[in-house]
Design a protein around this motif. Structure first.
Motif, PDB file in Angstrom:
ATOM      1  N   VAL A  22       0.818  -1.223   0.000  1.00  0.00           N
ATOM      2  CA  VAL A  22       0.000   0.000   0.000  1.00  0.00           C
ATOM      3  C   VAL A  22       0.850   1.271   0.000  1.00  0.00           C
ATOM      4  N   PRO A  23       1.915   1.369   0.819  1.00  0.00           N
ATOM      5  CA  PRO A  23       2.714   2.605   0.805  1.00  0.00           C
ATOM      6  C   PRO A  23       3.360   2.926  -0.536  1.00  0.00           C
ATOM      7  N   LEU A  24       3.519   1.928  -1.405  1.00  0.00           N
ATOM      8  CA  LEU A  24       4.136   2.189  -2.697  1.00  0.00           C
ATOM      9  C   LEU A  24       3.254   3.067  -3.589  1.00  0.00           C
ATOM     10  N   PHE A  25       1.973   3.218  -3.231  1.00  0.00           N
ATOM     11  CA  PHE A  25       1.068   4.082  -3.997  1.00  0.00           C
ATOM     12  C   PHE A  25       1.074   5.522  -3.475  1.00  0.00           C
ATOM     13  N   ILE A  26       1.817   5.792  -2.398  1.00  0.00           N
ATOM     14  CA  ILE A  26       1.794   7.128  -1.797  1.00  0.00           C
ATOM     15  C   ILE A  26       2.352   8.170  -2.760  1.00  0.00           C
ATOM     16  N   GLY A  27       3.334   7.816  -3.574  1.00  0.00           N
ATOM     17  CA  GLY A  27       3.910   8.790  -4.498  1.00  0.00           C
ATOM     18  C   GLY A  27       2.891   9.368  -5.457  1.00  0.00           C
ATOM     19  N   ARG A  28       2.047   8.543  -6.040  1.00  0.00           N
ATOM     20  CA  ARG A  28       1.071   8.996  -7.039  1.00  0.00           C
ATOM     21  C   ARG A  28      -0.265   9.395  -6.402  1.00  0.00           C
ATOM     22  N   PHE A  29      -0.699   8.649  -5.406  1.00  0.00           N
ATOM     23  CA  PHE A  29      -2.002   8.911  -4.760  1.00  0.00           C
ATOM     24  C   PHE A  29      -1.776   9.066  -3.250  1.00  0.00           C
ATOM     25  N   PRO A  30      -1.162  10.171  -2.847  1.00  0.00           N
ATOM     26  CA  PRO A  30      -0.689  10.288  -1.466  1.00  0.00           C
ATOM     27  C   PRO A  30      -1.770  10.184  -0.404  1.00  0.00           C
ATOM     28  N   LEU A  31      -2.860  10.945  -0.535  1.00  0.00           N
ATOM     29  CA  LEU A  31      -3.835  10.991   0.547  1.00  0.00           C
ATOM     30  C   LEU A  31      -4.500   9.639   0.792  1.00  0.00           C
ATOM     31  N   PRO A  32      -5.099   8.986  -0.217  1.00  0.00           N
ATOM     32  CA  PRO A  32      -5.728   7.690   0.075  1.00  0.00           C
ATOM     33  C   PRO A  32      -4.733   6.627   0.519  1.00  0.00           C
ATOM     34  N   ALA A  33      -3.518   6.642  -0.026  1.00  0.00           N
ATOM     35  CA  ALA A  33      -2.539   5.618   0.347  1.00  0.00           C
ATOM     36  C   ALA A  33      -2.032   5.825   1.768  1.00  0.00           C
ATOM     37  N   ILE A  34      -1.834   7.078   2.170  1.00  0.00           N
ATOM     38  CA  ILE A  34      -1.404   7.346   3.550  1.00  0.00           C
ATOM     39  C   ILE A  34      -2.502   6.945   4.525  1.00  0.00           C
ATOM     40  N   VAL A 130      -4.874  17.066   2.088  1.00  0.00           N
ATOM     41  CA  VAL A 130      -6.305  17.378   1.956  1.00  0.00           C
ATOM     42  C   VAL A 130      -6.468  18.705   1.229  1.00  0.00           C
ATOM     43  N   VAL A 131      -5.669  19.696   1.589  1.00  0.00           N
ATOM     44  CA  VAL A 131      -5.715  20.988   0.901  1.00  0.00           C
ATOM     45  C   VAL A 131      -5.428  20.815  -0.584  1.00  0.00           C
ATOM     46  N   ARG A 132      -4.441  20.001  -0.911  1.00  0.00           N
ATOM     47  CA  ARG A 132      -4.003  19.849  -2.298  1.00  0.00           C
ATOM     48  C   ARG A 132      -5.034  19.150  -3.181  1.00  0.00           C
ATOM     49  N   THR A 133      -6.056  18.538  -2.588  1.00  0.00           N
ATOM     50  CA  THR A 133      -7.070  17.890  -3.417  1.00  0.00           C
ATOM     51  C   THR A 133      -7.902  18.900  -4.207  1.00  0.00           C
ATOM     52  N   ALA A 226     -11.052  21.031  -9.706  1.00  0.00           N
ATOM     53  CA  ALA A 226     -11.966  19.996  -9.245  1.00  0.00           C
ATOM     54  C   ALA A 226     -11.223  18.991  -8.371  1.00  0.00           C
ATOM     55  N   PHE A 227     -11.955  18.366  -7.473  1.00  0.00           N
ATOM     56  CA  PHE A 227     -11.364  17.421  -6.528  1.00  0.00           C
ATOM     57  C   PHE A 227     -10.590  16.330  -7.253  1.00  0.00           C
ATOM     58  N   THR A 228      -9.379  16.065  -6.800  1.00  0.00           N
ATOM     59  CA  THR A 228      -8.567  14.982  -7.351  1.00  0.00           C
ATOM     60  C   THR A 228      -7.636  14.443  -6.285  1.00  0.00           C
ATOM     61  N   LEU A 229      -7.367  13.151  -6.368  1.00  0.00           N
ATOM     62  CA  LEU A 229      -6.431  12.495  -5.457  1.00  0.00           C
ATOM     63  C   LEU A 229      -5.135  12.128  -6.156  1.00  0.00           C
ATOM     64  N   ASP A 230      -5.023  12.488  -7.429  1.00  0.00           N
ATOM     65  CA  ASP A 230      -3.863  12.142  -8.254  1.00  0.00           C
ATOM     66  C   ASP A 230      -2.829  13.260  -8.164  1.00  0.00           C
ATOM     67  N   ALA A 231      -1.656  12.961  -7.607  1.00  0.00           N
ATOM     68  CA  ALA A 231      -0.622  13.987  -7.434  1.00  0.00           C
ATOM     69  C   ALA A 231      -0.130  14.527  -8.769  1.00  0.00           C
ATOM     70  N   ASP A 232      -0.065  13.688  -9.794  1.00  0.00           N
ATOM     71  CA  ASP A 232       0.372  14.156 -11.110  1.00  0.00           C
ATOM     72  C   ASP A 232      -0.660  15.102 -11.721  1.00  0.00           C
ATOM     73  N   GLU A 233      -1.932  14.837 -11.459  1.00  0.00           N
ATOM     74  CA  GLU A 233      -2.980  15.727 -11.952  1.00  0.00           C
ATOM     75  C   GLU A 233      -2.915  17.073 -11.235  1.00  0.00           C
ATOM     76  N   VAL A 234      -2.604  17.065  -9.944  1.00  0.00           N
ATOM     77  CA  VAL A 234      -2.416  18.311  -9.203  1.00  0.00           C
ATOM     78  C   VAL A 234      -1.280  19.120  -9.812  1.00  0.00           C
ATOM     79  N   ALA A 235      -0.189  18.448 -10.171  1.00  0.00           N
ATOM     80  CA  ALA A 235       0.953  19.142 -10.777  1.00  0.00           C
ATOM     81  C   ALA A 235       0.543  19.797 -12.101  1.00  0.00           C
ATOM     82  N   ARG A 236      -0.209  19.074 -12.913  1.00  0.00           N
ATOM     83  CA  ARG A 236      -0.640  19.639 -14.197  1.00  0.00           C
ATOM     84  C   ARG A 236      -1.562  20.838 -13.991  1.00  0.00           C
ATOM     85  N   ARG A 237      -2.493  20.716 -13.064  1.00  0.00           N
ATOM     86  CA  ARG A 237      -3.459  21.794 -12.865  1.00  0.00           C
ATOM     87  C   ARG A 237      -2.827  23.030 -12.221  1.00  0.00           C
TER      88      ARG A 237
END
Length: 388
Positions: A22-34, A130-133, A226-237
């Motif tokens: 599960v922790p291996l997903f923290i890089g891309r999907f930090p909030l749900p994986a943490i 949570v803020v970054r979502t 819009a709400f997102t849990l994807d860190a790469d999508e946050v970077a793009r937006r």
């Protein structure tokens, strides 16, 4: 092998496997994986008690090792995803402060040290994720980041650390005994049957929280996306550059020093807390520091010679683990004192895997200014990033 031992082995493998994967997903999907890692951390011992007949006397040592594992990945994910250097610096200070406290605790056995060095890092990261979502994290002022940190430290973590590490109370046992009025062995069903008003009160609390959130939601600042849990999508937006594909090497002086400190602290804590390894803490750190420097030298050689190698994370971790195992064997022989010569192969592989994984993730997730790509000059003598 009996049926009971087979079932015990399967349950342990599933629990440990979940805590490792599960922790291996923290890089891309930090909030749900943490959050998933946090939940599994809270439930794993209860699951093992309920579905196995194993003696869990030493489980706290393994649990601590798995905690350090997922929190280390969480810190590396912060380096990967966050663009607010001030916030990165704050949580980095919190992370290393906690690591130093855990190391001191392992060396002295003084439990109050865990109260002085609380794990504020984890909850601050969760709050900012949570803020970054929905919002650009860089909108938060320095005062807001420090205020959030102070709130988490004083209001949340100090009571929690006292409860767990000083009073050494178990929440489940205390709740069943003091609130539900039953023996912990009777379970939750018997407890709620004994005092059904507690269940009603908990449902009312959930409803109140839901109504409070519904009231607060429209009063929050306008969302940046819009709400997102994807860190790469946050970077793009947010307009931040998305990390380019390919293998990179964190070989600036600052990167190498931090890898030595980070991997050294983590691995030394694991060695001290791991019940099957008996080694001097400073010798463990010397060995790990040497292994990290070997990795850095290999990375510099690859970059300067444009050598190809594994591009996938599993392949890179496997190669780094093999390099770590060889380097650790050689260096451990140089500092062995008779207590380190009987380390089992599986334990040596575990430590080599931790070093291999952390060096691989650091190389991939460190800020661009700390790294070089194949075919580029390897800036081993370059200065540290001034913003850090």
């Amino acid at each position: 092998m009996t049926h009971a031992s087979t079932v015990d082995g399967i349950v342990v493998a599933l629990v440990v496997g979940v805590r490792l994967v599960v922790p291996l997903f923290i890089g891309r999907f930090p909030l749900p994986a943490i959050l998933a890692s946090l939940v599994v951390d809270g439930l794993d011992k209860s699951i093992l008690q309920a579905f196995t007949g194993l003696d869990l006397t030493n489980y706290q040592s393994y649990d601590k090792a798995l905690d350090i594992y997922y929190l280390s990945i969480t810190y590396l994910a912060v380096l990967r995803n966050w663009r607010d250097r001030y916030a990165v610096n704050v949580v980095a200070a919190l992370w290393y402060y906690r690591l130093v406290g855990v190391l001191l605790f392992e060396l002295t056995g003084l439990r109050w040290l865990l109260l002085v060095f609380p794990n504020t890092f984890e909850y601050v990261v969760i709050a900012l994720e949570v803020v970054r979502t929905r919002w650009d994290q860089r909108r938060l002022s320095h005062r807001a980041v420090l205020g959030l940190t102070a709130f988490v430290w004083i209001v949340i973590k100090l009571p929690q650390e006292w409860w767990i590490h000083v009073a050494q109370l178990d929440f489940t046992d205390e709740f069943l005994t003091r609130v539900l009025g039953v023996d912990p062995d009777e379970g939750w069903a018997a407890g709620f049957a004994n005092r059904p008003w507690v269940l009603a009160a908990l449902v009312g609390l959930v409803v109140a929280l839901a109504l409070g959130l519904r009231w607060l939601w429209p009063r929050l600042p306008a969302a940046d996306w819009a709400f997102t849990l994807d860190a790469d999508e946050v970077a793009r937006r947010s307009g931040a550059p998305v990390r380019p594909a390919g293998v990179r090497a964190a070989v600036t002086r600052w990167a190498v020093v931090e890898k030595v400190v980070l991997v050294g602290l983590v691995t030394t804590i694991l060695v001290l807390s791991y019940p099957r390894i008996d080694a001097r803490w400073w010798a463990a750190w010397v060995v790990v520091a040497g292994v990290v420097l070997v990795h850095a030298a290999v990375q510099v050689w690859r970059v300067r010679t444009s050598r190809t190698g594994p591009t996938s994370l599993p392949g890179l971790v496997a190669l780094n683990t093999a390099i770590s195992l060889v380097a650790m064997s050689v260096l451990a022989a140089l500092v062995a004192d008779g207590r380190t010569g009987d380390v089992a192969l599986v334990d040596a592989l575990l430590m080599a895997f931790v070093v291999g994984l952390m060096t691989a993730l650091y190389d991939r997730w460190a800020p661009e200014s700390w790294t070089a790509r194949r075919g580029e000059p390897a800036p081993l003598t370059a200065g540290a990033d001034s913003s850090r």
